[in-house]
Design an enzyme around this catalytic site. Structure first.
Site, PDB file in Angstrom:
ATOM      1  N   ASP A  67       0.864  -1.178   0.000  1.00 44.61           N
ATOM      2  CA  ASP A  67       0.000   0.000   0.000  1.00 44.61           C
ATOM      3  C   ASP A  67       0.906   1.235   0.000  1.00 44.61           C
ATOM      4  O   ASP A  67       1.640   1.459   0.969  1.00 44.61           O
ATOM      5  CB  ASP A  67      -0.890  -0.024   1.257  1.00 44.61           C
ATOM      6  CG  ASP A  67      -1.877   1.130   1.284  1.00 44.61           C
ATOM      7  OD1 ASP A  67      -1.741   2.069   0.463  1.00 44.61           O
ATOM      8  OD2 ASP A  67      -2.789   1.093   2.133  1.00 44.61           O
ATOM      9  N   VAL A  68       0.847   2.033  -1.054  1.00 47.18           N
ATOM     10  CA  VAL A  68       1.750   3.193  -1.130  1.00 47.18           C
ATOM     11  C   VAL A  68       1.438   4.237  -0.061  1.00 47.18           C
ATOM     12  O   VAL A  68       2.246   5.125   0.202  1.00 47.18           O
ATOM     13  CB  VAL A  68       1.746   3.865  -2.532  1.00 47.18           C
ATOM     14  CG1 VAL A  68       2.241   2.897  -3.594  1.00 47.18           C
ATOM     15  CG2 VAL A  68       0.394   4.448  -2.877  1.00 47.18           C
ATOM     16  N   ASN A  94       2.148   5.976 -10.255  1.00 40.32           N
ATOM     17  CA  ASN A  94       0.845   5.983 -10.940  1.00 40.32           C
ATOM     18  C   ASN A  94      -0.316   5.703  -9.987  1.00 40.32           C
ATOM     19  O   ASN A  94      -1.412   6.233 -10.175  1.00 40.32           O
ATOM     20  CB  ASN A  94       0.875   4.942 -12.063  1.00 40.32           C
ATOM     21  CG  ASN A  94      -0.518   4.600 -12.560  1.00 40.32           C
ATOM     22  OD1 ASN A  94      -1.119   5.342 -13.332  1.00 40.32           O
ATOM     23  ND2 ASN A  94      -1.061   3.476 -12.085  1.00 40.32           N
ATOM     24  N   TYR A 163      -8.669  15.253  -3.894  1.00 41.41           N
ATOM     25  CA  TYR A 163      -8.007  14.671  -5.077  1.00 41.41           C
ATOM     26  C   TYR A 163      -7.296  15.764  -5.871  1.00 41.41           C
ATOM     27  O   TYR A 163      -6.111  15.646  -6.198  1.00 41.41           O
ATOM     28  CB  TYR A 163      -9.044  13.950  -5.940  1.00 41.41           C
ATOM     29  CG  TYR A 163      -8.470  13.346  -7.204  1.00 41.41           C
ATOM     30  CD1 TYR A 163      -7.836  12.107  -7.171  1.00 41.41           C
ATOM     31  CD2 TYR A 163      -8.546  14.018  -8.419  1.00 41.41           C
ATOM     32  CE1 TYR A 163      -7.301  11.560  -8.328  1.00 41.41           C
ATOM     33  CE2 TYR A 163      -8.007  13.476  -9.572  1.00 41.41           C
ATOM     34  CZ  TYR A 163      -7.394  12.246  -9.539  1.00 41.41           C
ATOM     35  OH  TYR A 163      -6.844  11.709 -10.674  1.00 41.41           O
ATOM     36  N   LYS A 167      -3.179  16.182  -6.343  1.00 46.49           N
ATOM     37  CA  LYS A 167      -2.505  16.168  -7.647  1.00 46.49           C
ATOM     38  C   LYS A 167      -1.757  17.479  -7.899  1.00 46.49           C
ATOM     39  O   LYS A 167      -0.705  17.485  -8.536  1.00 46.49           O
ATOM     40  CB  LYS A 167      -3.522  15.894  -8.753  1.00 46.49           C
ATOM     41  CG  LYS A 167      -4.150  14.485  -8.667  1.00 46.49           C
ATOM     42  CD  LYS A 167      -3.110  13.393  -8.813  1.00 46.49           C
ATOM     43  CE  LYS A 167      -3.734  12.018  -8.989  1.00 46.49           C
ATOM     44  NZ  LYS A 167      -2.729  10.961  -9.173  1.00 46.49           N
TER      45      LYS A 167
HETATM   46  P1  NDP Z   1      -7.135   2.479 -10.967  1.00 45.74           P
HETATM   47  O1  NDP Z   1      -8.075   2.763  -9.879  1.00 45.74           O
HETATM   48  O2  NDP Z   1      -7.611   1.686 -12.131  1.00 45.74           O
HETATM   49  O3  NDP Z   1      -5.780   1.944 -10.283  1.00 45.74           O
HETATM   50  C1  NDP Z   1      -5.499   0.694 -10.303  1.00 45.74           C
HETATM   51  C2  NDP Z   1      -4.098   0.375  -9.837  1.00 45.74           C
HETATM   52  O4  NDP Z   1      -3.601   1.143  -8.696  1.00 45.74           O
HETATM   53  C3  NDP Z   1      -4.151  -1.050  -9.374  1.00 45.74           C
HETATM   54  O5  NDP Z   1      -2.929  -1.659  -9.695  1.00 45.74           O
HETATM   55  C4  NDP Z   1      -4.324  -0.876  -7.863  1.00 45.74           C
HETATM   56  O6  NDP Z   1      -4.012  -2.064  -7.153  1.00 45.74           O
HETATM   57  C5  NDP Z   1      -3.349   0.247  -7.607  1.00 45.74           C
HETATM   58  N1  NDP Z   1      -3.522   0.959  -6.347  1.00 45.74           N
HETATM   59  C6  NDP Z   1      -4.568   1.736  -5.962  1.00 45.74           C
HETATM   60  N2  NDP Z   1      -4.330   2.243  -4.722  1.00 45.74           N
HETATM   61  C7  NDP Z   1      -3.131   1.774  -4.329  1.00 45.74           C
HETATM   62  C8  NDP Z   1      -2.343   1.904  -3.149  1.00 45.74           C
HETATM   63  N3  NDP Z   1      -2.773   2.633  -2.101  1.00 45.74           N
HETATM   64  N4  NDP Z   1      -1.159   1.260  -3.074  1.00 45.74           N
HETATM   65  C9  NDP Z   1      -0.713   0.508  -4.119  1.00 45.74           C
HETATM   66  N5  NDP Z   1      -1.395   0.352  -5.262  1.00 45.74           N
HETATM   67  C10 NDP Z   1      -2.598   0.961  -5.363  1.00 45.74           C
HETATM   68  O7  NDP Z   1      -6.506   3.848 -11.482  1.00 45.74           O
HETATM   69  P2  NDP Z   1      -6.488   4.538 -12.906  1.00 45.74           P
HETATM   70  O8  NDP Z   1      -5.803   3.699 -13.903  1.00 45.74           O
HETATM   71  O9  NDP Z   1      -7.827   5.085 -13.206  1.00 45.74           O
HETATM   72  O10 NDP Z   1      -5.569   5.795 -12.537  1.00 45.74           O
HETATM   73  C11 NDP Z   1      -4.173   5.702 -12.442  1.00 45.74           C
HETATM   74  C12 NDP Z   1      -3.622   7.069 -12.085  1.00 45.74           C
HETATM   75  O11 NDP Z   1      -4.025   8.041 -13.045  1.00 45.74           O
HETATM   76  C13 NDP Z   1      -4.113   7.592 -10.724  1.00 45.74           C
HETATM   77  O12 NDP Z   1      -3.077   8.276 -10.065  1.00 45.74           O
HETATM   78  C14 NDP Z   1      -5.226   8.554 -11.106  1.00 45.74           C
HETATM   79  O13 NDP Z   1      -5.427   9.545 -10.154  1.00 45.74           O
HETATM   80  C15 NDP Z   1      -4.666   9.127 -12.400  1.00 45.74           C
HETATM   81  N6  NDP Z   1      -5.678   9.673 -13.290  1.00 45.74           N
HETATM   82  C16 NDP Z   1      -6.710   8.862 -13.745  1.00 45.74           C
HETATM   83  C17 NDP Z   1      -7.674   9.369 -14.604  1.00 45.74           C
HETATM   84  C18 NDP Z   1      -8.786   8.507 -15.142  1.00 45.74           C
HETATM   85  O14 NDP Z   1      -9.668   9.023 -15.851  1.00 45.74           O
HETATM   86  N7  NDP Z   1      -8.797   7.226 -14.868  1.00 45.74           N
HETATM   87  C19 NDP Z   1      -7.627  10.794 -15.011  1.00 45.74           C
HETATM   88  C20 NDP Z   1      -6.507  11.539 -14.489  1.00 45.74           C
HETATM   89  C21 NDP Z   1      -5.574  10.993 -13.646  1.00 45.74           C
HETATM   90  P3  NDP Z   1      -5.207  -3.170  -6.918  1.00 45.74           P
HETATM   91  O15 NDP Z   1      -5.563  -3.705  -8.275  1.00 45.74           O
HETATM   92  O16 NDP Z   1      -4.572  -4.175  -6.035  1.00 45.74           O
HETATM   93  O17 NDP Z   1      -6.343  -2.421  -6.288  1.00 45.74           O
END
Ligand code: NDP
Length: 257
Positions: A67-68, A94, A163, A167
């Site tokens: 967990d980050v 990410n 959020y 960011k």
């Molecule tokens: P997801 O919610 O799909 O993220 C999934 C990934 O992040 C999984 O591998 C998950 O692990 C991991 N994860 C989540 N929380 C933690 C944590 N606390 N510690 C370790 N791993 C973690 O995210 P998105 O792909 O939608 O987004 C990725 C990034 O892009 C984020 O930072 C988001 O804020 C940013 N972003 C996204 C946008 C969008 O439209 N989707 C728009 C702008 C920015 P597990 O599978 O085990 O849960």
């Protein structure tokens, strides 16, 4: 882009945007350590996809559960990933979360919880990842860090204010570290996506709200995860050193700053 032999960590690298980033690095020949929080099935599926991607690093990719938001887990997982990879060349922050907490309909306890959880995962967590990764990179003579921020850092996030603030903080952190780490040949950049078409957002995009979301861009669509990955790979590539401190928008001109 050629990343043959590069050793890459992608937090949240097993799903959504992070998976596209992991796959793009693997296709370029990099060895990728993917950090995820708890979804083992998705993590195993991601690893299988990387192994099949044909970039030449089959058998060298790895999965790391942490967990980050937990500083001790960050320290352990970065050391573990560096050991698995035999060093660290590139780290992508990410992983991130977004909690719905509008100021006019949230009680004070929930408001505080949303701020604490969001800042821990989206800002303090990446800061700790940067710190721990930089210790390895400083010893080995350099590296690259790319942080995934958001259009919301500039445009505001009225129903998820923590959020947007997290960011914006991550953007500032990227800029500070670009200056502080330049003497160590560690280059730091950020990518700020607008709405992205992932598994998580697919339902919203398919609803009536999706029409409005897509219309925010003159392309009348949202970004694909691969388009975010493309910007990440550019910042991590050889030749992009002088772009350190840059934030690349990937929002289809839906918000220009
Ligand atoms: P997801 O919610 O799909 O993220 C999934 C990934 O992040 C999984 O591998 C998950 O692990 C991991 N994860 C989540 N929380 C933690 C944590 N606390 N510690 C370790 N791993 C973690 O995210 P998105 O792909 O939608 O987004 C990725 C990034 O892009 C984020 O930072 C988001 O804020 C940013 N972003 C996204 C946008 C969008 O439209 N989707 C728009 C702008 C920015 P597990 O599978 O085990 O849960």
């Amino acid at each position: 882009m050629n990343f043959a032999g590069k050793r890459v960590v992608v937090t949240g690298g097993t799903r959504g945007i992070g998976l596209a980033i992991s796959k793009a690095f693997a296709a370029g020949g990099a060895c990728v350590a993917m950090v995820y929080r708890s979804n083992d099935d998705a993590a195993q599926a991601a690893l299988a996809q990387l192994e099949a991607s044909g970039g030449g690093a089959a058998g060298k990719h790895s999965l790391h559960c942490a967990d980050v938001a937990d500083p001790e887990q960050v320290r352990l997982v970065i050391d573990e990933a560096a050991l698995a990879l035999g060093g660290l060349d590139i780290v992508v922050n990410n992983a991130g979360i977004g909690i719905y907490h509008p100021i006019d309909s949230t009680n004070y306890e929930d408001w505080q919880a949303a701020w604490q959880q969001t800042l821990a995962a989206n800002l303090v967590g990446p800061a700790n990842v940067c710190f721990c990764a930089a210790q390895h990179m400083m010893k080995s003579g350099g590296g690259r860090i790319v942080n995934i921020t958001s259009r919301g850092a500039y445009r505001g996030e009225p129903i998820k204010p923590a959020y947007g603030a997290s960011k914006a903080g991550l953007t500032s952190l990227s800029q500070s570290l670009a200056i502080a780490l330049a003497p160590h040949k560690i280059f730091v950049g950020a990518v700020a996506p607008g709405f992205v078409n992932t598994e998580l957002t697919a339902e919203r995009l398919a609803s009536s709200e999706g029409v409005e979301i897509k219309a925010q861009s003159p392309f009348n669509r949202v970004a694909e995860p691969e388009e975010v990955a493309h910007a990440v790979l550019f910042l991590a590539s050889t030749g992009a050193e002088f772009s350190t401190g840059t934030v690349i928008d990937v929002n289809g001109a839906s918000y220009l700053r």
